[in-house]
Scaffold this motif. Structure first.
Motif, PDB file in Angstrom:
ATOM      1  N   LEU A 111      22.953  53.082  48.008  1.00 57.89           N
ATOM      2  CA  LEU A 111      22.551  51.684  47.999  1.00 57.89           C
ATOM      3  C   LEU A 111      21.062  51.624  48.275  1.00 57.89           C
ATOM      4  CD1 LEU A 111      23.304  48.627  48.021  1.00 57.89           C
ATOM      5  CD2 LEU A 111      23.595  48.882  50.493  1.00 57.89           C
ATOM      6  N   GLN A 112      20.311  50.977  47.362  1.00 54.22           N
ATOM      7  CA  GLN A 112      18.865  50.858  47.514  1.00 54.22           C
ATOM      8  C   GLN A 112      18.522  49.394  47.755  1.00 54.22           C
ATOM      9  OE1 GLN A 112      17.121  52.504  43.996  1.00 54.22           O
ATOM     10  NE2 GLN A 112      17.964  54.534  44.364  1.00 54.22           N
ATOM     11  N   LEU A 113      17.899  49.124  48.877  1.00 52.53           N
ATOM     12  CA  LEU A 113      17.483  47.773  49.222  1.00 52.53           C
ATOM     13  C   LEU A 113      15.970  47.700  49.243  1.00 52.53           C
ATOM     14  CD1 LEU A 113      19.785  47.127  52.309  1.00 52.53           C
ATOM     15  CD2 LEU A 113      20.209  46.431  49.956  1.00 52.53           C
ATOM     16  N   VAL A 114      15.418  46.628  48.671  1.00 52.54           N
ATOM     17  CA  VAL A 114      13.997  46.328  48.799  1.00 52.54           C
ATOM     18  C   VAL A 114      13.937  45.021  49.565  1.00 52.54           C
ATOM     19  CG1 VAL A 114      11.855  45.808  47.614  1.00 52.54           C
ATOM     20  CG2 VAL A 114      13.418  47.514  46.660  1.00 52.54           C
ATOM     21  N   LEU A 115      13.373  45.087  50.771  1.00 51.27           N
ATOM     22  CA  LEU A 115      13.355  43.948  51.679  1.00 51.27           C
ATOM     23  C   LEU A 115      11.908  43.526  51.944  1.00 51.27           C
ATOM     24  CD1 LEU A 115      15.912  45.446  54.216  1.00 51.27           C
ATOM     25  CD2 LEU A 115      16.402  43.903  52.317  1.00 51.27           C
ATOM     26  N   PRO A 116      11.414  42.513  51.197  1.00 54.02           N
ATOM     27  CA  PRO A 116      10.035  42.061  51.419  1.00 54.02           C
ATOM     28  C   PRO A 116       9.880  41.410  52.791  1.00 54.02           C
ATOM     29  CG  PRO A 116      10.908  41.227  49.340  1.00 54.02           C
ATOM     30  CD  PRO A 116      12.044  41.827  50.084  1.00 54.02           C
ATOM     31  N   LYS A 117       8.731  41.638  53.384  1.00 54.40           N
ATOM     32  CA  LYS A 117       8.439  41.042  54.685  1.00 54.40           C
ATOM     33  C   LYS A 117       8.101  39.566  54.493  1.00 54.40           C
ATOM     34  CE  LYS A 117       6.517  45.308  56.522  1.00 54.40           C
ATOM     35  NZ  LYS A 117       5.298  45.972  57.015  1.00 54.40           N
ATOM     36  N   LYS A 118       8.562  38.764  55.433  1.00 53.43           N
ATOM     37  CA  LYS A 118       8.256  37.338  55.395  1.00 53.43           C
ATOM     38  C   LYS A 118       6.802  37.156  55.796  1.00 53.43           C
ATOM     39  CE  LYS A 118      11.684  34.183  56.089  1.00 53.43           C
ATOM     40  NZ  LYS A 118      12.666  33.444  56.876  1.00 53.43           N
ATOM     41  N   VAL A 119       6.101  36.286  55.082  1.00 54.06           N
ATOM     42  CA  VAL A 119       4.705  36.030  55.383  1.00 54.06           C
ATOM     43  C   VAL A 119       4.642  35.242  56.689  1.00 54.06           C
ATOM     44  CG1 VAL A 119       2.586  34.934  54.590  1.00 54.06           C
ATOM     45  CG2 VAL A 119       4.131  36.007  52.944  1.00 54.06           C
ATOM     46  N   ALA A 120       3.878  35.756  57.603  1.00 50.84           N
ATOM     47  CA  ALA A 120       3.759  35.096  58.910  1.00 50.84           C
ATOM     48  C   ALA A 120       2.911  33.845  58.772  1.00 50.84           C
ATOM     49  CB  ALA A 120       3.136  36.050  59.919  1.00 50.84           C
ATOM     50  N   THR A 121       3.400  32.773  59.329  1.00 48.13           N
ATOM     51  CA  THR A 121       2.632  31.536  59.303  1.00 48.13           C
ATOM     52  C   THR A 121       1.782  31.463  60.564  1.00 48.13           C
ATOM     53  OG1 THR A 121       4.447  30.362  60.347  1.00 48.13           O
ATOM     54  CG2 THR A 121       4.366  30.317  57.948  1.00 48.13           C
ATOM     55  N   ALA A 122       0.592  30.916  60.400  1.00 43.87           N
ATOM     56  CA  ALA A 122      -0.308  30.802  61.540  1.00 43.87           C
ATOM     57  C   ALA A 122       0.197  29.709  62.480  1.00 43.87           C
ATOM     58  CB  ALA A 122      -1.714  30.476  61.053  1.00 43.87           C
ATOM     59  N   ALA A 123      -0.065  29.885  63.726  1.00 47.32           N
ATOM     60  CA  ALA A 123       0.340  28.879  64.716  1.00 47.32           C
ATOM     61  C   ALA A 123      -0.437  27.591  64.473  1.00 47.32           C
ATOM     62  CB  ALA A 123       0.086  29.409  66.120  1.00 47.32           C
ATOM     63  N   ARG A 124       0.244  26.483  64.615  1.00 47.73           N
ATOM     64  CA  ARG A 124      -0.365  25.200  64.366  1.00 47.73           C
ATOM     65  C   ARG A 124      -0.537  24.473  65.698  1.00 47.73           C
ATOM     66  NH1 ARG A 124       2.937  20.933  61.213  1.00 47.73           N
ATOM     67  NH2 ARG A 124       2.241  19.284  62.549  1.00 47.73           N
ATOM     68  N   ARG A 125      -1.700  23.951  65.898  1.00 45.13           N
ATOM     69  CA  ARG A 125      -1.972  23.249  67.157  1.00 45.13           C
ATOM     70  C   ARG A 125      -1.822  21.757  66.919  1.00 45.13           C
ATOM     71  NH1 ARG A 125      -6.416  25.115  71.239  1.00 45.13           N
ATOM     72  NH2 ARG A 125      -5.622  23.960  73.000  1.00 45.13           N
ATOM     73  N   LEU A 126      -1.059  21.137  67.765  1.00 40.57           N
ATOM     74  CA  LEU A 126      -0.836  19.703  67.657  1.00 40.57           C
ATOM     75  C   LEU A 126      -1.788  18.965  68.595  1.00 40.57           C
ATOM     76  CD1 LEU A 126       3.053  19.519  67.640  1.00 40.57           C
ATOM     77  CD2 LEU A 126       1.514  19.337  65.697  1.00 40.57           C
ATOM     78  N   ALA A 127      -2.274  17.843  68.097  1.00 36.94           N
ATOM     79  CA  ALA A 127      -3.141  17.012  68.930  1.00 36.94           C
ATOM     80  C   ALA A 127      -2.256  16.077  69.742  1.00 36.94           C
ATOM     81  CB  ALA A 127      -4.102  16.222  68.059  1.00 36.94           C
ATOM     82  N   VAL A 128      -2.514  16.018  71.000  1.00 37.39           N
ATOM     83  CA  VAL A 128      -1.752  15.149  71.883  1.00 37.39           C
ATOM     84  C   VAL A 128      -2.440  13.778  71.914  1.00 37.39           C
ATOM     85  CG1 VAL A 128      -0.910  14.830  74.236  1.00 37.39           C
ATOM     86  CG2 VAL A 128      -1.074  17.119  73.254  1.00 37.39           C
ATOM     87  N   GLN A 129      -1.679  12.736  71.685  1.00 37.67           N
ATOM     88  CA  GLN A 129      -2.257  11.387  71.645  1.00 37.67           C
ATOM     89  C   GLN A 129      -1.804  10.546  72.795  1.00 37.67           C
ATOM     90  OE1 GLN A 129      -2.095   9.511  67.874  1.00 37.67           O
ATOM     91  NE2 GLN A 129      -2.410  11.420  66.802  1.00 37.67           N
TER      92      GLN A 129
END
Length: 140
Positions: A122-140
């Motif tokens: 059995l041959q599996l090709v498992l692509p890595k998930k692209v890491a998303t950058a952390a998002r900073r929320l502005a507090v209002q």
């Protein structure tokens, strides 16, 4: 010829102690039952997995991906028979499930993963998930 045994004064004299002496040793499983053997390779974009699962039909293999955990399982059906004319001399059967799971360093993109089974591998090709950058929320 005489059978000679060595006396050990520290050996348990109680028969119950000697009865349970080998009780907690590891159990040896059936050697006929196949095991899934793996090779896992990594590059910058994906993982490549080669799993040896001989004698299994392609429809009896299941691959599950959950984040960075990969699980491979298969339904194994082995039935061999040796005949001499019409008289059966030996018949060996094994029916059961084998499985293997492992965790990878990065999460896997399930939508882009591919699987191929050929010649017992059995041959599996498992692509890595692209890491998303952390998002900073502005507090209002």
């Amino acid at each position: 010829m005489a059978h000679i045994t060595r006396y050990d004064p520290f050996e348990a004299a109680d028969p119950l102690d000697t009865l349970f002496r080998g009780f907690f040793r590891p159990v040896q499983l059936d050697r006929e039952a196949p095991q899934i053997r793996l090779d896992v390779k990594e590059d910058e974009k994906s993982y490549a997995v080669h799993a040896d699962i001989p004698g299994v039909a392609k429809d009896d293999i299941q691959v599950t991906i959950d984040g960075n955990t990969v699980a491979i399982s298969a339904e194994v059906k082995k039935n061999t028979e040796q005949k001499d004319g019409e008289k059966v001399l030996r018949r060996e059967r094994y029916f059961g499930r084998v499985g293997r799971s492992f965790a990878l360093e990065h999460e896997v993109d399930e939508a882009a993963a591919t699987a191929r089974y050929q010649d017992g591998v059995l041959q599996l090709v498992l692509p890595k998930k692209v890491a998303t950058a952390a998002r900073r929320l502005a507090v209002q």
